[in-house]
Design a protein around this motif. Structure first.
Motif, PDB file in Angstrom:
ATOM      1  N   MET A   1      73.601  73.187  82.777  1.00 40.53           N
ATOM      2  CA  MET A   1      72.448  72.315  82.665  1.00 40.53           C
ATOM      3  C   MET A   1      71.411  73.322  81.516  1.00 40.53           C
ATOM      4  O   MET A   1      70.628  72.483  80.837  1.00 40.53           O
ATOM      5  CB  MET A   1      71.702  72.668  83.901  1.00 40.53           C
ATOM      6  CG  MET A   1      70.277  72.722  83.963  1.00 40.53           C
ATOM      7  SD  MET A   1      69.403  71.298  83.344  1.00 40.53           S
ATOM      8  CE  MET A   1      67.839  71.709  82.843  1.00 40.53           C
TER       9      MET A   1
ATOM     10  N   ASN B   1      75.646  67.496  81.989  1.00 38.38           N
ATOM     11  CA  ASN B   1      75.847  68.877  82.162  1.00 38.38           C
ATOM     12  C   ASN B   1      75.495  69.175  83.465  1.00 38.38           C
ATOM     13  O   ASN B   1      76.230  69.817  84.382  1.00 38.38           O
ATOM     14  CB  ASN B   1      75.016  69.779  81.310  1.00 38.38           C
ATOM     15  CG  ASN B   1      75.847  69.614  79.791  1.00 38.38           C
ATOM     16  OD1 ASN B   1      76.332  68.929  79.586  1.00 38.38           O
ATOM     17  ND2 ASN B   1      75.423  70.757  79.020  1.00 38.38           N
ATOM     18  N   LEU B   2      74.501  68.420  84.153  1.00 40.60           N
ATOM     19  CA  LEU B   2      74.124  68.505  85.272  1.00 40.60           C
ATOM     20  C   LEU B   2      75.396  68.075  86.568  1.00 40.60           C
ATOM     21  O   LEU B   2      75.477  68.414  87.436  1.00 40.60           O
ATOM     22  CB  LEU B   2      72.653  67.918  85.831  1.00 40.60           C
ATOM     23  CG  LEU B   2      71.451  68.719  85.317  1.00 40.60           C
ATOM     24  CD1 LEU B   2      70.324  67.546  84.877  1.00 40.60           C
ATOM     25  CD2 LEU B   2      70.890  69.466  86.120  1.00 40.60           C
TER      26      LEU B   2
ATOM     27  N   GLU C   1      66.195  60.438  80.903  1.00 39.29           N
ATOM     28  CA  GLU C   1      67.182  59.920  80.002  1.00 39.29           C
ATOM     29  C   GLU C   1      67.435  58.479  79.926  1.00 39.29           C
ATOM     30  O   GLU C   1      67.528  57.872  78.739  1.00 39.29           O
ATOM     31  CB  GLU C   1      68.553  60.867  79.812  1.00 39.29           C
ATOM     32  CG  GLU C   1      67.828  62.211  79.606  1.00 39.29           C
ATOM     33  CD  GLU C   1      68.817  63.631  79.759  1.00 39.29           C
ATOM     34  OE1 GLU C   1      70.138  62.813  80.262  1.00 39.29           O
ATOM     35  OE2 GLU C   1      68.491  64.435  79.646  1.00 39.29           O
TER      36      GLU C   1
ATOM     37  N   TYR D   1      66.151  64.100  85.062  1.00 34.66           N
ATOM     38  CA  TYR D   1      66.628  63.969  83.639  1.00 34.66           C
ATOM     39  C   TYR D   1      67.326  62.495  83.779  1.00 34.66           C
ATOM     40  O   TYR D   1      67.304  62.048  82.821  1.00 34.66           O
ATOM     41  CB  TYR D   1      67.672  64.972  83.571  1.00 34.66           C
ATOM     42  CG  TYR D   1      67.262  66.008  83.189  1.00 34.66           C
ATOM     43  CD1 TYR D   1      66.720  66.177  81.616  1.00 34.66           C
ATOM     44  CD2 TYR D   1      66.742  67.391  83.813  1.00 34.66           C
ATOM     45  CE1 TYR D   1      66.038  67.379  81.198  1.00 34.66           C
ATOM     46  CE2 TYR D   1      66.344  68.463  83.264  1.00 34.66           C
ATOM     47  CZ  TYR D   1      65.673  68.552  82.006  1.00 34.66           C
ATOM     48  OH  TYR D   1      65.201  69.637  81.708  1.00 34.66           O
TER      49      TYR D   1
ATOM     50  N   ASP E   1      63.732  74.166  78.297  1.00 29.78           N
ATOM     51  CA  ASP E   1      65.161  74.467  78.413  1.00 29.78           C
ATOM     52  C   ASP E   1      65.521  75.409  77.281  1.00 29.78           C
ATOM     53  O   ASP E   1      66.388  76.423  77.557  1.00 29.78           O
ATOM     54  CB  ASP E   1      66.077  73.276  78.666  1.00 29.78           C
ATOM     55  CG  ASP E   1      65.658  72.322  79.831  1.00 29.78           C
ATOM     56  OD1 ASP E   1      65.138  73.028  80.935  1.00 29.78           O
ATOM     57  OD2 ASP E   1      65.833  71.182  79.876  1.00 29.78           O
TER      58      ASP E   1
ATOM     59  N   TYR F   1      62.467  69.752  77.856  1.00 32.83           N
ATOM     60  CA  TYR F   1      63.643  70.272  76.774  1.00 32.83           C
ATOM     61  C   TYR F   1      63.078  71.508  76.089  1.00 32.83           C
ATOM     62  O   TYR F   1      64.025  72.260  75.849  1.00 32.83           O
ATOM     63  CB  TYR F   1      63.789  69.086  75.703  1.00 32.83           C
ATOM     64  CG  TYR F   1      64.571  67.764  76.451  1.00 32.83           C
ATOM     65  CD1 TYR F   1      65.578  67.927  76.978  1.00 32.83           C
ATOM     66  CD2 TYR F   1      64.051  66.636  76.227  1.00 32.83           C
ATOM     67  CE1 TYR F   1      66.426  67.073  77.607  1.00 32.83           C
ATOM     68  CE2 TYR F   1      64.716  65.437  76.768  1.00 32.83           C
ATOM     69  CZ  TYR F   1      65.713  65.585  77.423  1.00 32.83           C
ATOM     70  OH  TYR F   1      66.285  64.708  77.732  1.00 32.83           O
TER      71      TYR F   1
ATOM     72  N   ARG G   1      70.468  65.672  75.808  1.00 36.81           N
ATOM     73  CA  ARG G   1      70.621  64.967  77.044  1.00 36.81           C
ATOM     74  C   ARG G   1      71.422  66.045  77.828  1.00 36.81           C
ATOM     75  O   ARG G   1      72.290  66.743  77.735  1.00 36.81           O
ATOM     76  CB  ARG G   1      71.604  63.680  77.025  1.00 36.81           C
ATOM     77  CG  ARG G   1      70.778  62.649  76.384  1.00 36.81           C
ATOM     78  CD  ARG G   1      71.834  61.304  76.345  1.00 36.81           C
ATOM     79  NE  ARG G   1      72.783  61.453  75.665  1.00 36.81           N
ATOM     80  CZ  ARG G   1      73.450  60.559  74.896  1.00 36.81           C
ATOM     81  NH1 ARG G   1      73.225  59.438  74.776  1.00 36.81           N
ATOM     82  NH2 ARG G   1      74.476  60.732  74.210  1.00 36.81           N
ATOM     83  N   ARG G   2      70.807  66.012  79.160  1.00 36.58           N
ATOM     84  CA  ARG G   2      71.260  67.029  80.307  1.00 36.58           C
ATOM     85  C   ARG G   2      72.179  66.238  81.534  1.00 36.58           C
ATOM     86  O   ARG G   2      72.815  67.061  82.114  1.00 36.58           O
ATOM     87  CB  ARG G   2      70.046  67.590  80.871  1.00 36.58           C
ATOM     88  CG  ARG G   2      69.255  68.376  80.051  1.00 36.58           C
ATOM     89  CD  ARG G   2      69.661  69.755  79.513  1.00 36.58           C
ATOM     90  NE  ARG G   2      70.783  69.539  78.188  1.00 36.58           N
ATOM     91  CZ  ARG G   2      71.740  70.101  77.968  1.00 36.58           C
ATOM     92  NH1 ARG G   2      71.908  71.365  78.768  1.00 36.58           N
ATOM     93  NH2 ARG G   2      72.701  69.983  76.951  1.00 36.58           N
ATOM     94  N   GLN G   3      72.056  65.069  81.504  1.00 36.43           N
ATOM     95  CA  GLN G   3      72.637  64.525  82.692  1.00 36.43           C
ATOM     96  C   GLN G   3      74.048  64.767  82.833  1.00 36.43           C
ATOM     97  O   GLN G   3      74.641  65.170  83.988  1.00 36.43           O
ATOM     98  CB  GLN G   3      72.517  62.897  82.603  1.00 36.43           C
ATOM     99  CG  GLN G   3      71.860  62.372  83.927  1.00 36.43           C
ATOM    100  CD  GLN G   3      71.879  60.882  83.982  1.00 36.43           C
ATOM    101  OE1 GLN G   3      72.145  60.207  83.242  1.00 36.43           O
ATOM    102  NE2 GLN G   3      71.942  60.696  85.080  1.00 36.43           N
TER     103      GLN G   3
ATOM    104  N   PHE H   1      73.469  73.889  75.663  1.00 39.21           N
ATOM    105  CA  PHE H   1      73.598  72.793  74.502  1.00 39.21           C
ATOM    106  C   PHE H   1      74.584  72.950  73.808  1.00 39.21           C
ATOM    107  O   PHE H   1      74.631  74.108  72.955  1.00 39.21           O
ATOM    108  CB  PHE H   1      72.336  72.923  74.005  1.00 39.21           C
ATOM    109  CG  PHE H   1      70.938  72.544  74.866  1.00 39.21           C
ATOM    110  CD1 PHE H   1      70.526  71.254  75.110  1.00 39.21           C
ATOM    111  CD2 PHE H   1      70.390  73.461  75.552  1.00 39.21           C
ATOM    112  CE1 PHE H   1      69.210  71.092  75.682  1.00 39.21           C
ATOM    113  CE2 PHE H   1      69.197  73.376  76.421  1.00 39.21           C
ATOM    114  CZ  PHE H   1      68.879  71.992  76.509  1.00 39.21           C
TER     115      PHE H   1
END
Ligand code: HEM
Length: 262
Positions: free
Chosen positions: A156, A79-80, A54, A50, A131, A128, A75-77, A159
């Motif tokens: 991750m 959260n990761l 991203e 990601y 997910d 996405y 955007r997942r970064q 949302f």
């Protein structure tokens, strides 16, 4: 103008999706076999994946085509990062490196970003939409299997701005509309579908590397029992609205079995 890219992608990756769901790692996951020891390795790889995706999507956010499928709420970064701090501790950054398959995936995203940015659409779609779809069921399974403390360990798959099933359904519809309005030639549509299939392969290669970890936890015999039978894929015959019903039987089956992790 409508390119029906949503249908082209869905239909064109159906088979890949089915193969992915039928990987040993995913079959075990669906049966509630999920351990922190390797789940965190998957998250670490996804952090690099990601990160690359991203970075590219942000770079192209004003691009006439890529910009149309750039949604910051996906955007997942960040959260990761939260998840990695939970599983690895505060100094998580110094503890993670991409696996070999993770590195190949990252390299591919950078390569298409540099040479054929439209193909980023395939990578964004594959991750996405996954997910927001099956990922939501996987989140519930992971939480139960690892007995996670509330609010920790699955950021991750959360949302914040698309937090209810209705909101997710609506968002996915909006995403599909956006795909359909992209001004793309037929040849490029075909390239995007091909790249999405490749993105599925890259995902399978990442999880394949974790199979030995799964086997080490449950033993060869249980591993064979769980993985020997294939399932019909979730995107094979079902209307979009049938998601919950498809997941529910697997999940309830798992709950009636004695969980090896409790
Ligand atoms: C065991 C693992 C998985 C399960 C149970 C699962 C399940 C599902 C389900 C139920 C849907 C919704 C189908 C619908 O809307 O009708 C879906 C959609 C989707 N999944 Fe998965 N999935 C899994 C793994 C993955 C993985 C690993 C990826 C890719 C990295 C992925 C990518 C997608 C995509 C792109 C869609 C959207 C299809 C569309 O265009 O409607 N899935 N999945």
């Amino acid at each position: 103008m409508s390119s029906h890219l949503d249908v082209r992608l869905r239909e064109g990756t159906k088979h890949s999706h089915t193969i992915t769901e039928n990987t040993a790692f995913m079959k075990c996951f669906l049966k509630g076999v999920v351990e922190k020891s390797y789940f965190r390795k998957l998250l670490a790889d996804l952090y690099f994946v990601y990160g690359a995706l991203e970075e590219q999507l942000e770079w192209y956010q004003h691009h006439p085509i890529i910009g149309m499928i750039y949604f910051p709420e996906l955007r997942r970064q960040a959260n990761l990062e939260k998840d990695l701090a939970f599983y690895y501790g505060e100094n998580w950054r110094s503890q993670i490196v991409p696996s070999p398959a993770g590195q190949v995936y990252v390299n591919r995203i950078r390569e298409v970003g540099n040479t054929q940015p439209e193909l980023l659409i395939a990578h964004a779609y594959t991750r996405y939409m996954g997910d927001l779809s099956g990922g939501q069921a996987l989140r519930k399974i992971a939480r139960t299997a690892m007995d996670l403390p509330s609010d920790l360990g699955t950021a991750m798959l959360e949302f914040e701005q698309i937090s209810t099933p209705e909101a997710r359904r609506e968002f996915k519809e909006q995403y599909r509309q956006a795909l359909n309005f992209l001004p793309l030639e037929e040849a490029m549509i075909q390239n995007i579908v091909n790249e999405a299939n490749y993105a599925f392969t890259l995902n399978r290669n990442v999880i394949h590397e974790l199979e030995a970890d799964v086997k080490a936890v449950i033993g060869e015999h249980v591993f064979d029992l769980i993985t020997r039978q294939d399932h019909i894929g979730s995107t094979e015959h079902t209307p979009k609205s049938a998601t919950a019903e498809i997941i529910a039987p697997e999940y309830s089956l798992m709950m009636t079995q004695k969980s090896p992790l409790k």
